[in-house]
Design a protein around this motif. Structure first.
Motif, PDB file in Angstrom:
ATOM      1  N   VAL A   1       0.857  -1.183   0.000  1.00 21.74           N
ATOM      2  CA  VAL A   1       0.000   0.000   0.000  1.00 21.74           C
ATOM      3  C   VAL A   1       0.893   1.232   0.000  1.00 21.74           C
ATOM      4  O   VAL A   1       2.057   1.166   0.379  1.00 21.74           O
ATOM      5  CB  VAL A   1      -0.971   0.034   1.206  1.00 21.74           C
ATOM      6  N   ARG A   2       0.324   2.364  -0.404  1.00 21.68           N
ATOM      7  CA  ARG A   2       1.124   3.571  -0.539  1.00 21.68           C
ATOM      8  C   ARG A   2       0.894   4.558   0.595  1.00 21.68           C
ATOM      9  O   ARG A   2       1.444   5.638   0.590  1.00 21.68           O
ATOM     10  CB  ARG A   2       0.811   4.227  -1.873  1.00 21.68           C
ATOM     11  N   ARG A   3       0.090   4.181   1.558  1.00 17.01           N
ATOM     12  CA  ARG A   3      -0.207   5.078   2.666  1.00 17.01           C
ATOM     13  C   ARG A   3       0.011   4.344   3.989  1.00 17.01           C
ATOM     14  O   ARG A   3      -0.072   3.124   4.065  1.00 17.01           O
ATOM     15  CB  ARG A   3      -1.647   5.555   2.610  1.00 17.01           C
ATOM     16  N   ALA A   4       0.273   5.114   5.040  1.00 10.90           N
ATOM     17  CA  ALA A   4       0.495   4.532   6.362  1.00 10.90           C
ATOM     18  C   ALA A   4      -0.833   4.185   7.035  1.00 10.90           C
ATOM     19  O   ALA A   4      -0.915   3.238   7.809  1.00 10.90           O
ATOM     20  CB  ALA A   4       1.276   5.486   7.244  1.00 10.90           C
ATOM     21  N   ARG A   5      -1.874   4.951   6.731  1.00  6.47           N
ATOM     22  CA  ARG A   5      -3.195   4.704   7.307  1.00  6.47           C
ATOM     23  C   ARG A   5      -4.185   4.574   6.165  1.00  6.47           C
ATOM     24  O   ARG A   5      -4.457   5.545   5.459  1.00  6.47           O
ATOM     25  CB  ARG A   5      -3.571   5.846   8.237  1.00  6.47           C
ATOM     26  N   ILE A   6      -4.716   3.385   5.983  1.00  6.20           N
ATOM     27  CA  ILE A   6      -5.558   3.122   4.815  1.00  6.20           C
ATOM     28  C   ILE A   6      -7.038   3.144   5.200  1.00  6.20           C
ATOM     29  O   ILE A   6      -7.743   2.150   5.084  1.00  6.20           O
ATOM     30  CB  ILE A   6      -5.151   1.803   4.116  1.00  6.20           C
ATOM     31  N   TYR A   7      -7.493   4.325   5.620  1.00 12.71           N
ATOM     32  CA  TYR A   7      -8.895   4.477   5.991  1.00 12.71           C
ATOM     33  C   TYR A   7      -9.820   4.308   4.788  1.00 12.71           C
ATOM     34  O   TYR A   7     -10.984   3.963   4.952  1.00 12.71           O
ATOM     35  CB  TYR A   7      -9.136   5.848   6.618  1.00 12.71           C
ATOM     36  N   TYR A   8      -9.321   4.569   3.579  1.00 10.01           N
ATOM     37  CA  TYR A   8     -10.140   4.396   2.387  1.00 10.01           C
ATOM     38  C   TYR A   8     -10.567   2.946   2.203  1.00 10.01           C
ATOM     39  O   TYR A   8     -11.531   2.654   1.503  1.00 10.01           O
ATOM     40  CB  TYR A   8      -9.397   4.886   1.141  1.00 10.01           C
ATOM     41  N   PHE A   9      -9.876   2.039   2.852  1.00 14.87           N
ATOM     42  CA  PHE A   9     -10.169   0.607   2.750  1.00 14.87           C
ATOM     43  C   PHE A   9     -11.556   0.283   3.317  1.00 14.87           C
ATOM     44  O   PHE A   9     -12.175  -0.697   2.924  1.00 14.87           O
ATOM     45  CB  PHE A   9      -9.084  -0.175   3.498  1.00 14.87           C
ATOM     46  N   ARG A  10     -12.054   1.129   4.235  1.00 15.48           N
ATOM     47  CA  ARG A  10     -13.366   0.912   4.840  1.00 15.48           C
ATOM     48  C   ARG A  10     -14.492   1.001   3.817  1.00 15.48           C
ATOM     49  O   ARG A  10     -15.510   0.350   3.961  1.00 15.48           O
ATOM     50  CB  ARG A  10     -13.615   1.948   5.926  1.00 15.48           C
ATOM     51  N   ASP A  11     -14.314   1.827   2.787  1.00 11.71           N
ATOM     52  CA  ASP A  11     -15.368   2.057   1.808  1.00 11.71           C
ATOM     53  C   ASP A  11     -15.350   1.066   0.656  1.00 11.71           C
ATOM     54  O   ASP A  11     -16.270   1.067  -0.160  1.00 11.71           O
ATOM     55  CB  ASP A  11     -15.246   3.475   1.235  1.00 11.71           C
ATOM     56  N   LEU A  12     -14.326   0.245   0.559  1.00 14.95           N
ATOM     57  CA  LEU A  12     -14.194  -0.674  -0.564  1.00 14.95           C
ATOM     58  C   LEU A  12     -14.905  -1.992  -0.296  1.00 14.95           C
ATOM     59  O   LEU A  12     -14.886  -2.503   0.818  1.00 14.95           O
ATOM     60  CB  LEU A  12     -12.714  -0.934  -0.862  1.00 14.95           C
ATOM     61  N   ARG A  13     -15.505  -2.551  -1.328  1.00 19.52           N
ATOM     62  CA  ARG A  13     -16.225  -3.817  -1.223  1.00 19.52           C
ATOM     63  C   ARG A  13     -15.810  -4.740  -2.368  1.00 19.52           C
ATOM     64  O   ARG A  13     -15.423  -4.285  -3.442  1.00 19.52           O
ATOM     65  CB  ARG A  13     -17.741  -3.604  -1.330  1.00 19.52           C
TER      66      ARG A  13
END
Length: 117
Positions: A93-105
């Protein structure tokens, strides 16, 4: 003040050795649960969303899907009930905190494997 806190943490807090991991890695965390006078080991397998803090105050957040519901859990690295951490997959991954992962299905929620050196 910080050198004093670091000294106390190094001197009096027992350290456990766990493998290195980061955001995007898939982990299995084994921890002890006490129910009355019985204890049992439970595991939590999911993707690391963030790693926060340093030293004895380090915490990490793991997210897993339980059916259609996303479940997140925050584990302190020095929690006495923490028994073992297994790294199942290394994620790129390219980020330290992958909060965007919560919205992915579905297929969008896949993380590429990191190259093994």
């Amino acid at each position: 003040m910080e050198p004093l806190i670091k000294y106390v943490q190094d001197k009096y807090i027992a350290k456990k050795e766990f493998p290195k991991f980061g955001s995007g890695d898939t982990l299995t965390v084994y921890y002890e649960i006490k129910e009355g006078n019985k204890t049992r080991t439970q595991h939590f397998k999911g993707v690391v969303i963030q790693v926060k803090g340093t030293g004895a105050t380090k915490t990490f957040t793991i997210r897993k899907m339980s059916g259609d519901v996303g479940v997140e859990r925050v584990f302190p690295i020095n929690m006495p009930a923490l028994q073992n951490i297994e790294v199942n997959r290394r994620g790129k991954v390219r980020r330290a905190r992958i909060y965007y992962f919560r919205d992915l299905r579905g297929k969008k929620a896949r993380i590429k494997d990191a190259r093994v050196k």
